[in-house]
Motif scaffolding. Structure first.
Motif, short mmCIF file in Angstrom:
data_model
loop_
_atom_site.label_atom_id
_atom_site.label_comp_id
_atom_site.label_asym_id
_atom_site.label_seq_id
_atom_site.Cartn_x
_atom_site.Cartn_y
_atom_site.Cartn_z
N SER A 1 43.22 51.14 38.95
CA SER A 1 42.97 50.77 37.56
C SER A 1 42.09 49.53 37.53
CB SER A 1 44.29 50.50 36.81
OG SER A 1 44.97 49.42 37.39
N LYS B 1 40.33 46.46 34.82
CA LYS B 1 40.34 45.84 33.50
C LYS B 1 39.26 44.77 33.43
CE LYS B 1 45.29 46.45 32.66
NZ LYS B 1 46.58 45.77 32.36
N PRO C 1 39.26 41.79 30.79
CA PRO C 1 39.82 41.15 29.59
C PRO C 1 38.84 40.26 28.84
CG PRO C 1 40.68 40.13 31.59
CD PRO C 1 39.90 41.33 32.02
N SER D 1 37.03 40.28 35.76
CA SER D 1 37.46 41.67 35.88
C SER D 1 38.38 41.80 37.08
CB SER D 1 36.27 42.60 36.05
OG SER D 1 36.68 43.93 36.23
#
Lengths: 116, 116
Positions: free
Chosen positions: A66, A68, A70, A75
């Protein structure tokens, strides 16, 4: 500018453990990419973001992976649970945009992951 | 689909020898073409690029010409040095007029070793 920053540079972990890789793109770059490099498969694009939004994650191997973003300066790529076949060098890269002339991706130094 | 094919390595040359690394591509639209170089233990960095047919990219003594008729972008250098030892990646960015810009698609890389 410091360039793309990745941490850690090296990670050794045991099978089943969670691994988190981190990336700080170049300031002002709207695109961020995660790649995986192995001897067998070469350089593979895993996922990329535009303005913190995932655009294409078709290269993510499976649900164990996974990513991300934000905010514009950070990252993460997470692997949970990790497996020995995840051992590779993971690169983060950033780019101003994707238009032909300005499509230059700046790569970080990579994180060498070893899963025992 | 879009793809890049480059000659398999490793390539071993003596210092001051002439270098050619072949690269051919398949793409829709009008791609931009790139050569990236990866020195040992580092991330990839852009070596040169060309954005339209007949353009010649050049940098550090390396050059490559975008040949639309042969769909090629071969990398050349007249006299290699030991410091040129690295892995070289050919890449393309598919560019669709009126549509979204494309991501980079990399070849598998060619390892070059230059002996003194």
């Amino acid at each position: 500018d410091a360039g793309v920053i990745q941490s850690p540079r090296h990670e050794v972990t045991e099978m089943g453990q969670e691994v988190t890789l981190r990336c700080k793109p170049i300031s002002g770059h709207d695109y961020l990419f995660w790649y995986r490099q192995t001897m067998m498969r070469g350089l593979e694009l895993l996922i990329y973001f535009n303005n913190n939004v995932p655009i294409d994650d078709s290269g993510m191997p499976e649900d164990r992976f996974s990513a991300k973003m934000p905010n514009a300066s950070f990252s993460t790529l997470k692997i949970q649970p990790s497996e020995p076949r995840d051992s590779a060098v993971y690169f983060c890269a950033s780019s101003i945009d994707l238009s032909g002339f300005r499509n230059e991706q700046f790569f970080g130094p990579g994180t060498r992951l070893t899963v025992l | 689909g879009n793809s890049v094919t480059q000659m398999e390595g490793p390539v071993t040359l003596s210092e001051e020898a002439f270098l050619t690394i072949n690269c051919t591509y398949t793409a829709t639209g009008y791609p931009s073409l790139f050569w990236y170089v990866q020195y040992p233990g580092e991330g990839l960095q852009l070596l040169l690029k060309a954005t339209k047919a007949d353009d010649k990219g050049s940098n550090k003594g390396f050059e490559a010409t975008y040949r639309k008729e042969t769909t090629s972008f071969h990398l050349e250098k007249g006299s290699v040095q030991v410091s040129d030892s690295a892995v070289y990646f050919c890449a393309l960015s598919d560019r669709n007029y009126g549509g979204s810009q494309g991501n980079l698609i990399f070849g598998k890389g060619t390892k070059l070793s230059v002996k003194p």
